[in-house]
Motif scaffolding. Sequence first.
Motif, mmCIF file in Angstrom:
data_model
loop_
_atom_site.group_PDB
_atom_site.id
_atom_site.type_symbol
_atom_site.label_atom_id
_atom_site.label_comp_id
_atom_site.label_asym_id
_atom_site.label_seq_id
_atom_site.Cartn_x
_atom_site.Cartn_y
_atom_site.Cartn_z
ATOM 1 N N THR A 27 0.826 -1.212 0.000
ATOM 2 C CA THR A 27 0.000 0.000 0.000
ATOM 3 C C THR A 27 0.860 1.262 0.000
ATOM 4 O O THR A 27 2.075 1.196 0.181
ATOM 5 C CB THR A 27 -0.903 0.037 1.246
ATOM 6 O OG1 THR A 27 -0.072 -0.008 2.399
ATOM 7 C CG2 THR A 27 -1.871 -1.118 1.265
ATOM 8 N N GLY A 28 0.197 2.383 -0.197
ATOM 9 C CA GLY A 28 0.876 3.674 -0.074
ATOM 10 C C GLY A 28 1.534 4.157 -1.345
ATOM 11 O O GLY A 28 2.202 5.189 -1.341
ATOM 12 N N ILE A 29 1.373 3.439 -2.437
ATOM 13 C CA ILE A 29 1.952 3.877 -3.705
ATOM 14 C C ILE A 29 1.086 5.010 -4.260
ATOM 15 O O ILE A 29 -0.099 4.825 -4.525
ATOM 16 C CB ILE A 29 2.029 2.712 -4.724
ATOM 17 C CG1 ILE A 29 2.819 1.531 -4.157
ATOM 18 C CG2 ILE A 29 2.620 3.197 -6.048
ATOM 19 C CD1 ILE A 29 4.268 1.800 -3.843
ATOM 20 N N ARG A 30 1.709 6.178 -4.396
ATOM 21 C CA ARG A 30 0.959 7.375 -4.835
ATOM 22 C C ARG A 30 1.648 8.001 -6.044
ATOM 23 O O ARG A 30 1.919 9.199 -6.087
ATOM 24 C CB ARG A 30 0.857 8.394 -3.687
ATOM 25 C CG ARG A 30 0.083 7.897 -2.480
ATOM 26 C CD ARG A 30 -1.398 7.688 -2.782
ATOM 27 N NE ARG A 30 -2.130 7.222 -1.593
ATOM 28 C CZ ARG A 30 -2.325 5.944 -1.313
ATOM 29 N NH1 ARG A 30 -1.864 4.989 -2.108
ATOM 30 N NH2 ARG A 30 -3.001 5.602 -0.228
ATOM 31 N N MET A 38 0.964 -1.712 -11.371
ATOM 32 C CA MET A 38 0.255 -2.658 -10.490
ATOM 33 C C MET A 38 -1.096 -3.031 -11.067
ATOM 34 O O MET A 38 -1.499 -4.182 -11.071
ATOM 35 C CB MET A 38 0.057 -2.038 -9.095
ATOM 36 C CG MET A 38 1.294 -2.023 -8.263
ATOM 37 S SD MET A 38 0.937 -1.789 -6.503
ATOM 38 C CE MET A 38 0.473 -0.067 -6.470
ATOM 39 N N ARG A 39 -1.801 -2.022 -11.550
ATOM 40 C CA ARG A 39 -3.178 -2.224 -11.992
ATOM 41 C C ARG A 39 -3.252 -2.993 -13.305
ATOM 42 O O ARG A 39 -4.096 -3.860 -13.492
ATOM 43 C CB ARG A 39 -3.846 -0.856 -12.162
ATOM 44 C CG ARG A 39 -5.341 -0.906 -12.387
ATOM 45 C CD ARG A 39 -5.863 0.464 -12.773
ATOM 46 N NE ARG A 39 -5.208 0.988 -13.964
ATOM 47 C CZ ARG A 39 -5.310 2.239 -14.398
ATOM 48 N NH1 ARG A 39 -6.041 3.105 -13.721
ATOM 49 N NH2 ARG A 39 -4.699 2.641 -15.497
ATOM 50 N N VAL A 96 -4.322 1.738 -5.969
ATOM 51 C CA VAL A 96 -4.463 0.299 -5.770
ATOM 52 C C VAL A 96 -3.234 -0.267 -5.049
ATOM 53 O O VAL A 96 -2.204 0.391 -4.935
ATOM 54 C CB VAL A 96 -4.655 -0.447 -7.114
ATOM 55 C CG1 VAL A 96 -5.888 0.044 -7.834
ATOM 56 C CG2 VAL A 96 -3.412 -0.319 -7.998
ATOM 57 N N CYS A 97 -3.400 -1.488 -4.569
ATOM 58 C CA CYS A 97 -2.272 -2.211 -3.993
ATOM 59 C C CYS A 97 -2.332 -3.650 -4.484
ATOM 60 O O CYS A 97 -3.348 -4.088 -5.015
ATOM 61 C CB CYS A 97 -2.326 -2.180 -2.462
ATOM 62 S SG CYS A 97 -3.784 -2.979 -1.759
ATOM 63 N N VAL A 98 -1.239 -4.356 -4.324
ATOM 64 C CA VAL A 98 -1.206 -5.797 -4.604
ATOM 65 C C VAL A 98 -0.708 -6.496 -3.343
ATOM 66 O O VAL A 98 -0.230 -5.842 -2.416
ATOM 67 C CB VAL A 98 -0.272 -6.135 -5.791
ATOM 68 C CG1 VAL A 98 -0.777 -5.531 -7.094
ATOM 69 C CG2 VAL A 98 1.166 -5.701 -5.504
#
Length: 151
Positions: A27-30, A38-39, A96-98
């Motif tokens: 998380t936290g990817i901005r 990722m998406r 989003v996160c993975v």
Amino acid sequence: MRYWLLKSEGDCYSIDDLKQDKTTAWTGIRNYQARNFMRDDMKKGDMALFYHSSSTPTGIYGIAKITGDARADETQFDTKDDHYDPSSKKTDPRWVCVDVSFVKKFKEPVSLEEIKHDPSLEGMMVRQQGSRLSIQPVEEKHFKYITEAME
DNA sequence: GCCAACGTTGGC
DNA sequence: GCCAACGTTGGC
């Protein structure tokens, strides 16, 4: 299947933390470029080099695996979280996160200096000056070269 | 849509 | 802690 490099500040979330957690939500990817990777391109089963920035030395400390496809990053809705994004809507999440799982930690990290000086690693994105992207695609040959050297 | 100002990243 | 490189914001 694809290969990636995941950057983390070593004293923020290290390969040892991942080893202990076994799996974590990335998380936290901005950053839009990183988010799009990722998406759109990351898939469950992809492999990743785990890179520590702001460490001694900076470099690749181990291997991780993508174990969950992209989903909404809940920290964007958490007002108390550093990565809270007031302009992101629940109905249309911006970030989003993975899921990332521990695979192995190298006995010795592959330092950025080694990466930069090894002709076999020519073209790796992390070699470029000012390469701030926290999620980078890695060529299969580079991934294999690094992981096989660390067997 | 340009671009200056600002904030952040990350190597050193 | 410094600072260069880069991404984002926002006024016009």
